[in-house]
Scaffold this active site. Structure first.
Site, mmCIF file in Angstrom:
data_model
loop_
_atom_site.group_PDB
_atom_site.id
_atom_site.type_symbol
_atom_site.label_atom_id
_atom_site.label_comp_id
_atom_site.label_asym_id
_atom_site.label_seq_id
_atom_site.Cartn_x
_atom_site.Cartn_y
_atom_site.Cartn_z
ATOM 1 N N ARG A 63 -11.592 -9.777 12.409
ATOM 2 C CA ARG A 63 -10.349 -10.353 11.313
ATOM 3 C C ARG A 63 -8.998 -10.243 12.066
ATOM 4 O O ARG A 63 -8.872 -9.340 13.122
ATOM 5 C CB ARG A 63 -10.322 -8.625 10.441
ATOM 6 C CG ARG A 63 -9.904 -8.623 9.673
ATOM 7 C CD ARG A 63 -9.574 -8.012 8.722
ATOM 8 N NE ARG A 63 -8.866 -7.487 7.976
ATOM 9 C CZ ARG A 63 -9.030 -5.885 7.165
ATOM 10 N NH1 ARG A 63 -9.481 -5.199 7.898
ATOM 11 N NH2 ARG A 63 -7.791 -6.331 6.163
ATOM 12 N N GLU A 114 -7.504 0.716 22.155
ATOM 13 C CA GLU A 114 -7.292 -0.157 21.478
ATOM 14 C C GLU A 114 -6.782 -1.940 21.981
ATOM 15 O O GLU A 114 -5.699 -1.941 23.111
ATOM 16 C CB GLU A 114 -6.539 0.085 19.987
ATOM 17 C CG GLU A 114 -6.126 -0.664 19.299
ATOM 18 C CD GLU A 114 -5.485 -0.070 17.838
ATOM 19 O OE1 GLU A 114 -4.204 0.307 18.171
ATOM 20 O OE2 GLU A 114 -5.894 0.438 16.360
ATOM 21 N N LYS A 164 11.502 -0.577 5.609
ATOM 22 C CA LYS A 164 11.932 -1.047 7.629
ATOM 23 C C LYS A 164 10.390 -2.284 7.865
ATOM 24 O O LYS A 164 9.450 -1.275 8.416
ATOM 25 C CB LYS A 164 11.817 -1.072 8.488
ATOM 26 C CG LYS A 164 12.898 -0.508 9.292
ATOM 27 C CD LYS A 164 12.683 -0.421 11.390
ATOM 28 C CE LYS A 164 11.264 -0.338 11.528
ATOM 29 N NZ LYS A 164 10.964 -1.772 12.181
ATOM 30 N N ARG A 190 1.266 -1.260 -0.194
ATOM 31 C CA ARG A 190 0.120 0.303 0.209
ATOM 32 C C ARG A 190 0.962 0.964 -0.203
ATOM 33 O O ARG A 190 0.589 2.457 -0.312
ATOM 34 C CB ARG A 190 -0.625 -0.063 1.093
ATOM 35 C CG ARG A 190 -2.088 0.975 1.348
ATOM 36 C CD ARG A 190 -3.105 0.798 2.498
ATOM 37 N NE ARG A 190 -3.244 0.833 3.518
ATOM 38 C CZ ARG A 190 -3.979 0.092 4.119
ATOM 39 N NH1 ARG A 190 -5.226 -0.118 3.420
ATOM 40 N NH2 ARG A 190 -3.666 0.725 5.310
ATOM 41 N N ALA A 193 1.957 6.265 19.594
ATOM 42 C CA ALA A 193 3.672 6.594 19.814
ATOM 43 C C ALA A 193 4.412 6.820 19.610
ATOM 44 O O ALA A 193 5.141 7.956 19.334
ATOM 45 C CB ALA A 193 3.332 5.927 21.386
ATOM 46 N N GLU A 247 -0.432 5.880 9.476
ATOM 47 C CA GLU A 247 -1.618 5.784 9.381
ATOM 48 C C GLU A 247 -1.427 4.398 11.104
ATOM 49 O O GLU A 247 -1.074 3.700 10.825
ATOM 50 C CB GLU A 247 -1.948 4.454 8.986
ATOM 51 C CG GLU A 247 -3.302 3.936 8.772
ATOM 52 C CD GLU A 247 -3.385 2.461 8.811
ATOM 53 O OE1 GLU A 247 -3.951 2.596 10.398
ATOM 54 O OE2 GLU A 247 -3.003 1.938 8.521
ATOM 55 N N CYS A 307 -6.402 -2.282 13.374
ATOM 56 C CA CYS A 307 -6.633 -0.929 13.396
ATOM 57 C C CYS A 307 -8.058 -0.531 13.335
ATOM 58 O O CYS A 307 -8.638 0.923 13.674
ATOM 59 C CB CYS A 307 -5.307 0.408 12.129
ATOM 60 S SG CYS A 307 -3.958 0.014 13.111
ATOM 61 N N GLY A 347 1.077 1.346 12.342
ATOM 62 C CA GLY A 347 1.943 0.816 13.723
ATOM 63 C C GLY A 347 1.211 2.201 14.770
ATOM 64 O O GLY A 347 -0.081 2.866 14.393
#
Ligand code: SIN
Length: 530
Positions: A328, A432, A225, A210, A281, A300, A334, A278
């Site tokens: 899922r 989360e 990375k 993406r 933070a 994102e 996320c 990710g």
């Protein structure tokens, strides 16, 4: 891609680790449960290894490269705890060389015609798809998701490559009506330059493609990375990119020491763009770090998705949608529903039907014959987090309708869980969960649902279930989120913009909008044109 050396190393290390692991795991669970399954995973790994699909070195300037100090890092199968292989553990020096290679490749790749770039991407897509079984197996090995879901991710990941192969030819500029008669005003779009792409473990392929596909489509080159937990899919995809004719140096992969690699990408003035998926933070740190060299940034980040079930929802549609969105990837996305808000009139019926469906979900190793719905969590830290969130909720009055504890398979398997009587002071109502736990909260009115849904710093995905057309528009517009699913729990696609508002991120990925993140706009004013 054959590598007998890696195959031998794999067999030896995985066996060594199997015995080492029994010392650190609860014996009764690990010994009897993992032993039987490890045979399947091991034979898949051995097959992939002998056909060259398991790469252990980084990829710099088109060459497979060891870490300069020879260090390696273990890649662990989260379902069994076994070591799949050891990969190079790279840091700043390797990253700087990867950036230099990407910069050199940028000079020529950015001048290649869009049609040629498009052909290379299309070839890459074809190769990814023709190896979808092997890539899916690799993903199940290192990430744990059920094989069917993993092969589905290969299709999803490849779809970005196909889409941006087409978009490469549509990077249009503009002609602006001039303000003076002798002037001609133009806008051209140019690739931003070298891109640093930092990607997560939950989608080992799709989060790379993406980012990398739109970057390559418009003439950028990249240093990727991947997560140190899931580098193998990334390395296999990089190998296929070269086979597709994408020039060496255009795609580089370095993995290992995350903070050293991240710092090197941030410090380099040659890296003109950082793209990251990710945690919020880490995203904030990258954004701050990118300021020193004023890089373009797209992020994102984490979500806290509300899934709102109104009284007028179709019960079957709501159960199916909430299930799909929540479970899922074992709840590790996320965009997974994090809070299930249910209106009081349908609450009991929904809780009952949803609990029955959750109870029927099959938990298992990704390679298990037949359909497995929920695989393992990625690592012990993830397991501790889920366990502590559930314990916190129970200690504050939550009731367990289904699950609520580690699965009998042991290791990192957690039971698909439904909790009720959730209050705002519980951690899982605010943060989360990233695991297979669905907390149900009751609400009375539409206004209350919107207020509670928006009462968070996150703003990635939200879901609503209603059969009322006016309500679906009204609530969609009121929700402070980048993505809204109406009567649908799976909404990600390469053709639509993916991204969040508030602290869930900046920029959009996928779709015709996604390519703009890798382009600079240049205004050209031509004078003396009469
Ligand atoms: C994510 O969890 O970061 C991505 C999910 C998706 O692409 O649907």
């Amino acid at each position: 891609m054959a590598s007998a050396r890696i195959a031998t190393a794999f067999t030896r290390r995985s066996l060594t680790h199997r015995f080492a692991a029994t010392r650190t795991q609860p014996r009764s669970l690990f010994c009897c449960q993992a032993h039987q399954m490890s045979t399947d995973a091991s034979s898949v790994a051995a097959r992939l290894s002998s056909s060259g699909f398991i790469r252990s070195q980084g990829f710099i300037g088109g060459k497979w490269t060891d870490a300069y100090d020879g260090k390696t890092i273990e890649v662990i199968n989260p379902a069994t705890g076994e070591v799949i292989t050891n990969v190079s553990c790279m840091g700043a020096r390797e990253t700087n060389d990867a950036i230099a290679s990407a910069q050199e490749a940028f000079v020529s790749w950015s001048k290649v015609t869009a049609a040629e770039r498009s052909k290379c991407l299309r070839k890459w897509y074809d190769l990814l798809m023709s190896h979808k079984e092997e890539l899916g197996q690799l993903m199940t090995l290192e990430q744990g998701k059920p094989l069917k879901e993993a092969i589905g991710e290969v299709g999803y990941g490849a779809s970005f490559v196909e889409f941006f192969a087409e978009e490469a030819k549509r990077v249009y500029g503009d002609i602006i009506p001039a303000t003076l008669p002798d002037r001609r005003l133009f806008v051209v779009k140019q690739p931003v330059g070298v891109v640093g792409a930092i990607t997560p473990w939950n989608f080992p392929l799709a989060m790379i493609t993406r980012k990398v596909a739109p970057a390559l489509a418009c003439g950028c080159t990249v240093v990727v990375k991947p997560s140190e937990f899931t580098p193998l899919t990334a390395l296999a995809a990089a190998e296929l990119s070269v086979q597709a004719g994408i020039p060496r140096g255009a795609v580089n992969v370095v993995m290992g020491n995350a903070s050293e690699i991240g710092d090197a990408l941030l410090a380099s003035p040659q890296v003109r763009k950082i793209t990251f998926t990710g945690s919020t933070a880490v995203g904030k740190k990258l954004m701050a770090g990118a300021a020193a060299t004023v890089k373009k940034v797209s992020l994102e980040l984490g979500g806290n998705a509300p899934c709102i079930i109104f009284d007028d929802a179709d019960l079957d549609v709501a159960v199916k949608g909430a299930l799909a969105s929540k479970f899922r990837n074992s709840g590790q996305t996320c965009v997974c529903a994090n809070r299930v808000l249910v209106q009081e009139g349908i609450y009991e019926k929904f809780a009952d039907a949803f609990s029955k469906a959750v109870k029927n979900m099959k938990v298992g190793h990704g390679f298990t014959e037949g359909a497995v719905d929920v695989g393992p969590l990625i690592n012990d830290a993830a397991m501790h987090k889920v366990e502590s969130f559930v314990q916190d909720a129970i200690s504050k009055g939550a009731k367990v309708l289904v699950g609520g504890k580690k699965h009998s398979l042991g290791m990192r398997f957690y039971e698909p869980t439904v909790l009720t009587d959730i209050k705002n002071e519980m951690i899982l109502a605010r943060e989360e969960i990233f695991g297979p736990v669905a907390p149900l909260q009751k609400f009375k009115t539409e206004e209350e649902a919107i207020r509670r849904a928006n009462d968070t710093n996150a703003g990635l995905a939200a879901y609503i279930f209603t059969t009322n057309m006016q309500r679906s528009w009204r609530v969609s517009e009121a929700l402070e989120y980048g993505l809204v699913g109406v009567n649908e729990g799976l909404i990600s696609t390469e053709v639509a913009p993916f991204g969040g508002v508030k602290q869930s991120g900046l920029g959009r990925e996928g779709s015709k909008y996604g390519i703009d993140e890798y382009l600079e706009m240049k205004y050209i004013c031509m004078g003396n044109m009469n």
